[in-house]
Design a protein around this motif. Structure first.
Motif, PDB file in Angstrom:
ATOM      1  N   ARG A 170      -3.984   0.378   8.333  1.00  0.00           N
ATOM      2  CA  ARG A 170      -5.157   0.443   9.370  1.00  0.00           C
ATOM      3  C   ARG A 170      -5.086  -0.239  10.349  1.00  0.00           C
ATOM      4  O   ARG A 170      -5.616   0.455  11.543  1.00  0.00           O
ATOM      5  CB  ARG A 170      -6.478   0.557   8.267  1.00  0.00           C
ATOM      6  CG  ARG A 170      -6.949   1.557   7.433  1.00  0.00           C
ATOM      7  CD  ARG A 170      -8.248   1.308   6.810  1.00  0.00           C
ATOM      8  NE  ARG A 170      -8.715   2.336   6.030  1.00  0.00           N
ATOM      9  CZ  ARG A 170      -9.739   2.299   5.351  1.00  0.00           C
ATOM     10  NH1 ARG A 170     -10.312   1.276   4.810  1.00  0.00           N
ATOM     11  NH2 ARG A 170      -9.498   3.451   4.467  1.00  0.00           N
ATOM     12  N   ALA A 178      -7.986   3.311 -13.422  1.00  0.00           N
ATOM     13  CA  ALA A 178      -8.192   3.107 -11.893  1.00  0.00           C
ATOM     14  C   ALA A 178      -6.971   3.497 -11.234  1.00  0.00           C
ATOM     15  O   ALA A 178      -5.938   3.614 -11.617  1.00  0.00           O
ATOM     16  CB  ALA A 178      -8.335   1.744 -11.502  1.00  0.00           C
ATOM     17  N   ALA A 179      -7.102   4.365 -10.111  1.00  0.00           N
ATOM     18  CA  ALA A 179      -6.037   4.650  -9.170  1.00  0.00           C
ATOM     19  C   ALA A 179      -5.040   3.366  -8.575  1.00  0.00           C
ATOM     20  O   ALA A 179      -5.709   2.488  -8.193  1.00  0.00           O
ATOM     21  CB  ALA A 179      -6.554   5.413  -8.021  1.00  0.00           C
ATOM     22  N   PRO A 180      -3.713   3.483  -8.737  1.00  0.00           N
ATOM     23  CA  PRO A 180      -3.090   2.352  -8.409  1.00  0.00           C
ATOM     24  C   PRO A 180      -3.064   2.310  -6.768  1.00  0.00           C
ATOM     25  O   PRO A 180      -2.151   3.067  -5.999  1.00  0.00           O
ATOM     26  CB  PRO A 180      -1.778   2.764  -8.686  1.00  0.00           C
ATOM     27  CG  PRO A 180      -1.657   4.473  -8.900  1.00  0.00           C
ATOM     28  CD  PRO A 180      -3.102   4.671  -9.218  1.00  0.00           C
ATOM     29  N   ILE A 181      -3.888   1.668  -6.074  1.00  0.00           N
ATOM     30  CA  ILE A 181      -4.184   1.356  -4.606  1.00  0.00           C
ATOM     31  C   ILE A 181      -3.946   0.065  -4.468  1.00  0.00           C
ATOM     32  O   ILE A 181      -4.424  -0.950  -4.882  1.00  0.00           O
ATOM     33  CB  ILE A 181      -5.574   1.863  -4.279  1.00  0.00           C
ATOM     34  CG1 ILE A 181      -5.865   3.365  -4.505  1.00  0.00           C
ATOM     35  CG2 ILE A 181      -5.833   1.716  -2.592  1.00  0.00           C
ATOM     36  CD1 ILE A 181      -7.209   3.644  -4.105  1.00  0.00           C
ATOM     37  N   ASP A 182      -2.882  -0.126  -3.325  1.00  0.00           N
ATOM     38  CA  ASP A 182      -2.491  -1.500  -3.004  1.00  0.00           C
ATOM     39  C   ASP A 182      -3.472  -1.643  -1.796  1.00  0.00           C
ATOM     40  O   ASP A 182      -3.034  -1.036  -0.482  1.00  0.00           O
ATOM     41  CB  ASP A 182      -1.128  -1.490  -2.663  1.00  0.00           C
ATOM     42  CG  ASP A 182      -0.477  -2.894  -1.987  1.00  0.00           C
ATOM     43  OD1 ASP A 182      -1.383  -3.857  -2.009  1.00  0.00           O
ATOM     44  OD2 ASP A 182       0.354  -2.951  -1.824  1.00  0.00           O
ATOM     45  N   THR A 183      -4.507  -2.330  -1.820  1.00  0.00           N
ATOM     46  CA  THR A 183      -5.625  -2.321  -0.917  1.00  0.00           C
ATOM     47  C   THR A 183      -4.933  -3.359   0.420  1.00  0.00           C
ATOM     48  O   THR A 183      -5.310  -2.921   1.548  1.00  0.00           O
ATOM     49  CB  THR A 183      -6.849  -3.076  -1.304  1.00  0.00           C
ATOM     50  OG1 THR A 183      -6.551  -4.345  -1.987  1.00  0.00           O
ATOM     51  CG2 THR A 183      -7.467  -2.320  -2.320  1.00  0.00           C
ATOM     52  N   ASP A 184      -3.827  -4.251   0.161  1.00  0.00           N
ATOM     53  CA  ASP A 184      -3.456  -5.125   1.037  1.00  0.00           C
ATOM     54  C   ASP A 184      -2.785  -4.132   2.139  1.00  0.00           C
ATOM     55  O   ASP A 184      -2.778  -4.161   3.120  1.00  0.00           O
ATOM     56  CB  ASP A 184      -2.849  -5.980   0.561  1.00  0.00           C
ATOM     57  CG  ASP A 184      -3.407  -7.331  -0.290  1.00  0.00           C
ATOM     58  OD1 ASP A 184      -4.655  -7.394   0.177  1.00  0.00           O
ATOM     59  OD2 ASP A 184      -2.866  -7.679  -1.069  1.00  0.00           O
ATOM     60  N   ARG A 185      -2.036  -3.340   1.491  1.00  0.00           N
ATOM     61  CA  ARG A 185      -1.051  -2.325   2.212  1.00  0.00           C
ATOM     62  C   ARG A 185      -1.980  -1.321   3.153  1.00  0.00           C
ATOM     63  O   ARG A 185      -1.594  -1.102   4.285  1.00  0.00           O
ATOM     64  CB  ARG A 185       0.025  -1.529   1.391  1.00  0.00           C
ATOM     65  CG  ARG A 185       0.771  -0.453   2.100  1.00  0.00           C
ATOM     66  CD  ARG A 185       2.164  -0.592   1.816  1.00  0.00           C
ATOM     67  NE  ARG A 185       2.892   0.555   2.251  1.00  0.00           N
ATOM     68  CZ  ARG A 185       3.406   0.535   3.517  1.00  0.00           C
ATOM     69  NH1 ARG A 185       3.624  -0.581   4.174  1.00  0.00           N
ATOM     70  NH2 ARG A 185       4.399   1.551   3.964  1.00  0.00           N
ATOM     71  N   VAL A 186      -3.226  -0.857   2.525  1.00  0.00           N
ATOM     72  CA  VAL A 186      -3.959   0.137   3.119  1.00  0.00           C
ATOM     73  C   VAL A 186      -4.326  -0.638   4.358  1.00  0.00           C
ATOM     74  O   VAL A 186      -4.650  -0.094   5.660  1.00  0.00           O
ATOM     75  CB  VAL A 186      -5.169   0.646   2.209  1.00  0.00           C
ATOM     76  CG1 VAL A 186      -6.072   1.310   2.992  1.00  0.00           C
ATOM     77  CG2 VAL A 186      -4.505   1.403   0.972  1.00  0.00           C
TER      78      VAL A 186
END
Length: 98
Positions: free
Chosen positions: A68, A56-64
């Motif tokens: 936004r 899986a891609a290392p995405i920090d959903t909280d930072r995104v």
């Protein structure tokens, strides 16, 4: 030496990229049909290995979500000089031989 004369060029139009289709009736002579005992599927079978799976891609959903929200509210700091520097640096990375 006589001058070289060039006639008028034909108009250039759209290119038809479709391949011509040949029907069996237009082919000269009899056509032999070959039947095989093992029919070949349209897609070849490909073996995959877990060693090449990047995961899986290392995405920090909280930072995104935070970014936004800041963009939507207009509080995200946009500094054109930093953006320009990053674009220039990315271009230099693409041009350098590794």
């Amino acid at each position: 030496m006589p001058p070289i004369e060039v006639g008028s060029a034909p108009r250039i139009g759209a290119v038809d990229a479709r391949l011509p289709r040949v029907s069996e009736a237009s082919v000269a002579g009899p056509v032999a049909k070959v039947q095989t005992s093992n029919p070949v599927s349209a897609a070849p079978a490909v073996e995959t290995t877990q060693a090449l799976d990047p995961g899986a891609a290392p995405i920090d959903t909280d930072r995104v979500a935070l970014i936004r929200k800041a963009v939507e509210s207009g509080t995200y700091p946009v500094v054109p000089a930093k953006i320009a520097d990053a674009m220039i640096a990315a271009g230099m990375l693409l041009r350098s031989a590794h």
